[in-house]
Design a protein around this motif. Structure first.
Motif, PDB file in Angstrom:
ATOM      1  N   UNK A   1       0.854  -1.201   0.000  1.00 38.40           N
ATOM      2  CA  UNK A   1       0.000   0.000   0.000  1.00 38.40           C
ATOM      3  C   UNK A   1       0.891   1.253   0.000  1.00 38.40           C
ATOM      4  N   UNK A   2       0.280   2.383  -0.364  1.00 38.43           N
ATOM      5  CA  UNK A   2       1.048   3.607  -0.627  1.00 38.43           C
ATOM      6  C   UNK A   2       1.951   4.062   0.516  1.00 38.43           C
ATOM      7  N   UNK A   3       1.531   3.857   1.777  1.00 35.83           N
ATOM      8  CA  UNK A   3       2.369   4.308   2.902  1.00 35.83           C
ATOM      9  C   UNK A   3       3.746   3.648   2.820  1.00 35.83           C
ATOM     10  N   UNK A   4       3.803   2.407   2.345  1.00 33.40           N
ATOM     11  CA  UNK A   4       5.081   1.702   2.205  1.00 33.40           C
ATOM     12  C   UNK A   4       5.840   2.176   0.983  1.00 33.40           C
ATOM     13  N   UNK A   5       5.135   2.370  -0.136  1.00 37.09           N
ATOM     14  CA  UNK A   5       5.809   2.853  -1.351  1.00 37.09           C
ATOM     15  C   UNK A   5       6.464   4.200  -1.093  1.00 37.09           C
TER      16      UNK A   5
ATOM     17  N   UNK B   1      -7.762   5.836   6.532  1.00 39.06           N
ATOM     18  CA  UNK B   1      -7.253   5.713   5.153  1.00 39.06           C
ATOM     19  C   UNK B   1      -5.805   6.159   5.033  1.00 39.06           C
ATOM     20  N   UNK B   2      -5.137   6.313   6.171  1.00 39.94           N
ATOM     21  CA  UNK B   2      -3.774   6.862   6.121  1.00 39.94           C
ATOM     22  C   UNK B   2      -2.828   6.001   5.296  1.00 39.94           C
ATOM     23  N   UNK B   3      -3.062   4.702   5.262  1.00 40.11           N
ATOM     24  CA  UNK B   3      -2.164   3.812   4.484  1.00 40.11           C
ATOM     25  C   UNK B   3      -2.322   3.999   2.981  1.00 40.11           C
ATOM     26  N   UNK B   4      -3.444   4.652   2.581  1.00 37.64           N
ATOM     27  CA  UNK B   4      -3.640   4.911   1.139  1.00 37.64           C
ATOM     28  C   UNK B   4      -2.851   6.142   0.706  1.00 37.64           C
ATOM     29  N   UNK B   5      -2.293   6.863   1.673  1.00 37.65           N
ATOM     30  CA  UNK B   5      -1.540   8.087   1.405  1.00 37.65           C
ATOM     31  C   UNK B   5      -0.046   7.777   1.343  1.00 37.65           C
ATOM     32  N   UNK B   6       0.641   8.340   0.331  1.00 35.34           N
ATOM     33  CA  UNK B   6       2.087   8.080   0.188  1.00 35.34           C
ATOM     34  C   UNK B   6       2.872   8.705   1.332  1.00 35.34           C
ATOM     35  N   UNK B   7       2.374   9.828   1.877  1.00 34.14           N
ATOM     36  CA  UNK B   7       3.160  10.518   2.901  1.00 34.14           C
ATOM     37  C   UNK B   7       2.393  11.675   3.538  1.00 34.14           C
ATOM     38  N   UNK B   8       2.946  12.156   4.650  1.00 34.29           N
ATOM     39  CA  UNK B   8       2.436  13.376   5.311  1.00 34.29           C
ATOM     40  C   UNK B   8       3.017  14.617   4.653  1.00 34.29           C
TER      41      UNK B   8
END
Ligand SMILES: OC[C@@H]1[C@@H](O)[C@H](O)[C@@H](O)c2nc(-c3ccccc3)cn21
Length: 606
Positions: free
Chosen positions: A111-115, A158-165
């Motif tokens: 998921x995006x948080x990891x990418x 949905x924070x894991x769908x986000x690439x970053x803060x």
């Protein structure tokens, strides 16, 4: 000669104008209607001139359906659309948000948080291209990805769908759009939708705008920010999306300073369409218009009026297509909504469909079915897993690093413990086979973290797996183990069900950490969609790895744990000390995290 709009040699705008002028109001409203596949019968498609269908809530052709079954299902819907008077092809959309996650045996990427922890736009592009091929393998040309949320509070489900803060890191990873749609030619082509080939798909930048800024991370809530803050934090990724020719943009359920985004004409029309010159189409979220009012659907005509006048072009209805058609027809006929607004919406939708090549290629290229879950894509996903891992601790103070782990135990055994060591569903997270994801190992094809560990150690090494080992047994047998790998974390969730105010590691994770790490040298691998509370245990843990939601390729984790590859990932999000500090993001005046944004220890391949 045939109608101009059917002639691919005609300029795009000529085709759009020629087709638009032939359309009745009912046909125009049909193009603006997106319905769920569950009610997309041939009659409904043709009688309501439906322009788009999605696989939303829960429908699949069949359990464990092969790509051919998806192709057949989409084909049936398309045949009905092509049977209408003007033969405008339908556009089928799906949430391929971390690979084609709803489809059995598709490659599921992190998921995006990891990418975001890889910080590699080129890797993002390669992933986008691979996902596009897997989506096309099922005959689908349109995905509701990427999510470009800038998640500012990890309590958001949905924070894991986000690439970053950090907006700049999200902007970098937005390059995944060039993978999904293909690379836009330099110069020219600004802001207009771009899709390079039939091996690419129309992407959807979502959710416009400020979805990641909702108060306390409460999903679909209110983002309080000045226009300057909104532009500085949440808007930047949309610049990158538009420059890459993103075909569609989805509006957020959330509000900005109390105004629902789905009713926000200033941001959707004045800013996005007129100032940023976005030329694709704007789509609502699921029941997004209904939720303009509370309770939802309390006044559908009002919802439709506000949403369409705000600048929404396509409506994810998804079931009330009769009411939508009737109410919108009335609003146009009584002059509440001008025909020019309807024409703008239909023009944008047709522009995307012509650019997608749907008129020339309305059906799947069945030569692509082998792309689904292809080993080459799994290898790419495995590389992404390796590079998404973040090493937060490696050895207690004054002690030598524990990682990389030796593949050969020195006379002892290796203990693997924890609920997430052998759970494919949990390592994939939400949006996998089911909307909310699933636990267990028979949801799709993939390798668990335990599978990876077993194949990484030298043959003959004794690997003991105990999901939730008894404290007493551990005590009695402590001498038996050279070290332990403890894999714990969050179970799958999506959207509101993931909202969480305490962010503690779900039980029995903490107990397993204390039981095992209190007696044996341990590395804890945390499988989660976001940073969690770890400070109480950090002292007894020898090594700590953030694995996020890695997807189907579990070997990516053992590759790095055992030193075939070094740790390189850097935090895409601040790792808080306590939830009382939230929201706390890089750049804040008061910033005392446990591990700061950008942190990540490195190891060399052994
Ligand atoms: O799946 C389509 C879209 C997806 O693209 C959006 O990111 C997401 O906000 C979303 N929530 C629902 C949805 C919400 C509640 C019940 C049923 C479905 C549907 N969708």
């Amino acid at each position: 000669p045939g109608a101009k709009y059917k002639d691919p040699k005609q300029p795009l705008n000529t085709r759009v104008d020629d087709l638009l002028r032939r359309m009745t109001l009912a046909e125009k409203i049909g193009q603006m209607s997106q319905i769920d596949q569950e009610n997309a019968t041939a009659d409904v498609i043709s009688n309501y001139f439906i322009g788009s269908v999605l696989r939303g809530g829960g429908s699949v052709p069949a359990a464990d359906a092969p790509p051919e079954a998806w192709v057949k299902m989409v084909e049936g819907i398309q045949r009905a659309a092509l049977s209408t008077r003007l033969g405008i092809p339908v556009m089928f959309g799906i949430d391929a948000v971390h690979g084609h996650g709803y489809v059995y045996k598709a490659t599921v990427f992190p998921h995006n948080v990891g990418l975001g922890c890889t910080r590699d736009p080129e890797l993002a592009k390669k992933i986008g291209a691979a996902v596009a091929l897997e989506v096309r393998a099922t005959g689908i040309p349109f995905i509701f990805a990427p999510c470009l949320a800038v998640c500012r509070d990890p309590r958001w489900g949905r924070c894991y769908e986000s690439f970053s803060e950090d907006p700049k890191l999200v902007q970098q990873m937005a390059s995944i759009i060039s993978g999904f749609q293909g690379e836009i030619p330099t110069g020219g082509w600004r802001g207009a939708p771009f899709i390079a080939s039939q091996h690419n798909v129309a992407a959807c930048a979502k959710h416009y705008v400020g979805d990641g800024g909702t108060a306390s991370g409460i999903n679909e809530n209110n983002t309080v920010a000045t226009f300057h803050e909104l532009l500085g934090i949440h808007m930047p990724p949309y610049y990158n999306a538009i420059i890459q020719g993103v075909s569609t943009i989805m509006v957020s359920y959330s509000s900005w300073n109390g105004i629902k985004m789905h009713a926000n004409r200033f941001l959707v029309t004045d800013f996005l369409k007129n100032k940023l010159r976005f030329r694709g189409f704007v789509i609502s979220d699921w029941l997004g218009l209904d939720r303009i009012t509370s309770p939802e659907h309390a006044d559908y005509p009002l919802s439709i009026k506000l949403g369409i006048l705000a600048g929404i072009d396509m409506v994810m209805i998804p079931y009330q297509y009769v009411e939508f058609r009737d109410d919108l027809m009335t609003l146009v006929q009584n002059g509440t909504i001008p025909m020019s607004r309807i024409d703008d919406a239909v023009r944008r939708i047709l522009r995307v469909k012509f650019t997608l090549g749907l008129f020339e290629n309305p059906y799947a290229d069945t030569s692509l079915v082998g792309e689904l879950g292809k080993q080459e894509h799994r290898d790419l996903a495995r590389e992404a897993v390796r590079r998404s891992l973040v090493l937060l601790k490696n050895g207690k103070p004054g002690e030598k690093p524990l990682l990389p782990l030796p593949k050969k135990a020195h006379g002892g055994s290796i203990l693997v413990a924890g609920s997430h060591a052998d759970d494919l569903g949990s390592q994939c997270g939400g949006w996998t086979i089911k909307w909310q994801g699933m636990t267990g190992n028979n949801l799709t094809a993939g390798t668990t973290i335990l599978d990876g560990i077993k194949s990484a150690v030298v043959p003959g090494t004794d690997v003991v797996f105990s999901e939730n080992p008894d404290a007493g047994l551990i005590q009695q047998n402590r001498g038996r183990f050279d070290y332990a790998i403890v894999v714990v974390g969050e179970h799958p969730y999506a959207e509101t069900s993931g909202d969480n105010l305490n962010l503690t590691i779900p039980a029995p994770g903490p107990a397993i950490i204390q039981n095992v790490c209190g007696s044996i040298k341990c590395v804890v691998v945390l499988v989660s969609g976001r940073p969690l509370v770890v400070e109480p245990y950090i002292g007894i843990i020898d090594a700590l790895v953030a694995a996020w939601l890695p997807g189907t390729e579990g070997k990516g984790i053992s590759d790095v744990l055992f030193g075939d590859y070094g740790f390189t990932g850097k935090l895409s999000r601040t790792w808080f000390r306590s939830v009382d500090q939230l929201p706390m993001n890089v750049g804040d005046a008061h910033y005392h995290p446990l591990f700061p944004f950008g942190f990540g220890l490195e190891t060399k391949p052994s």
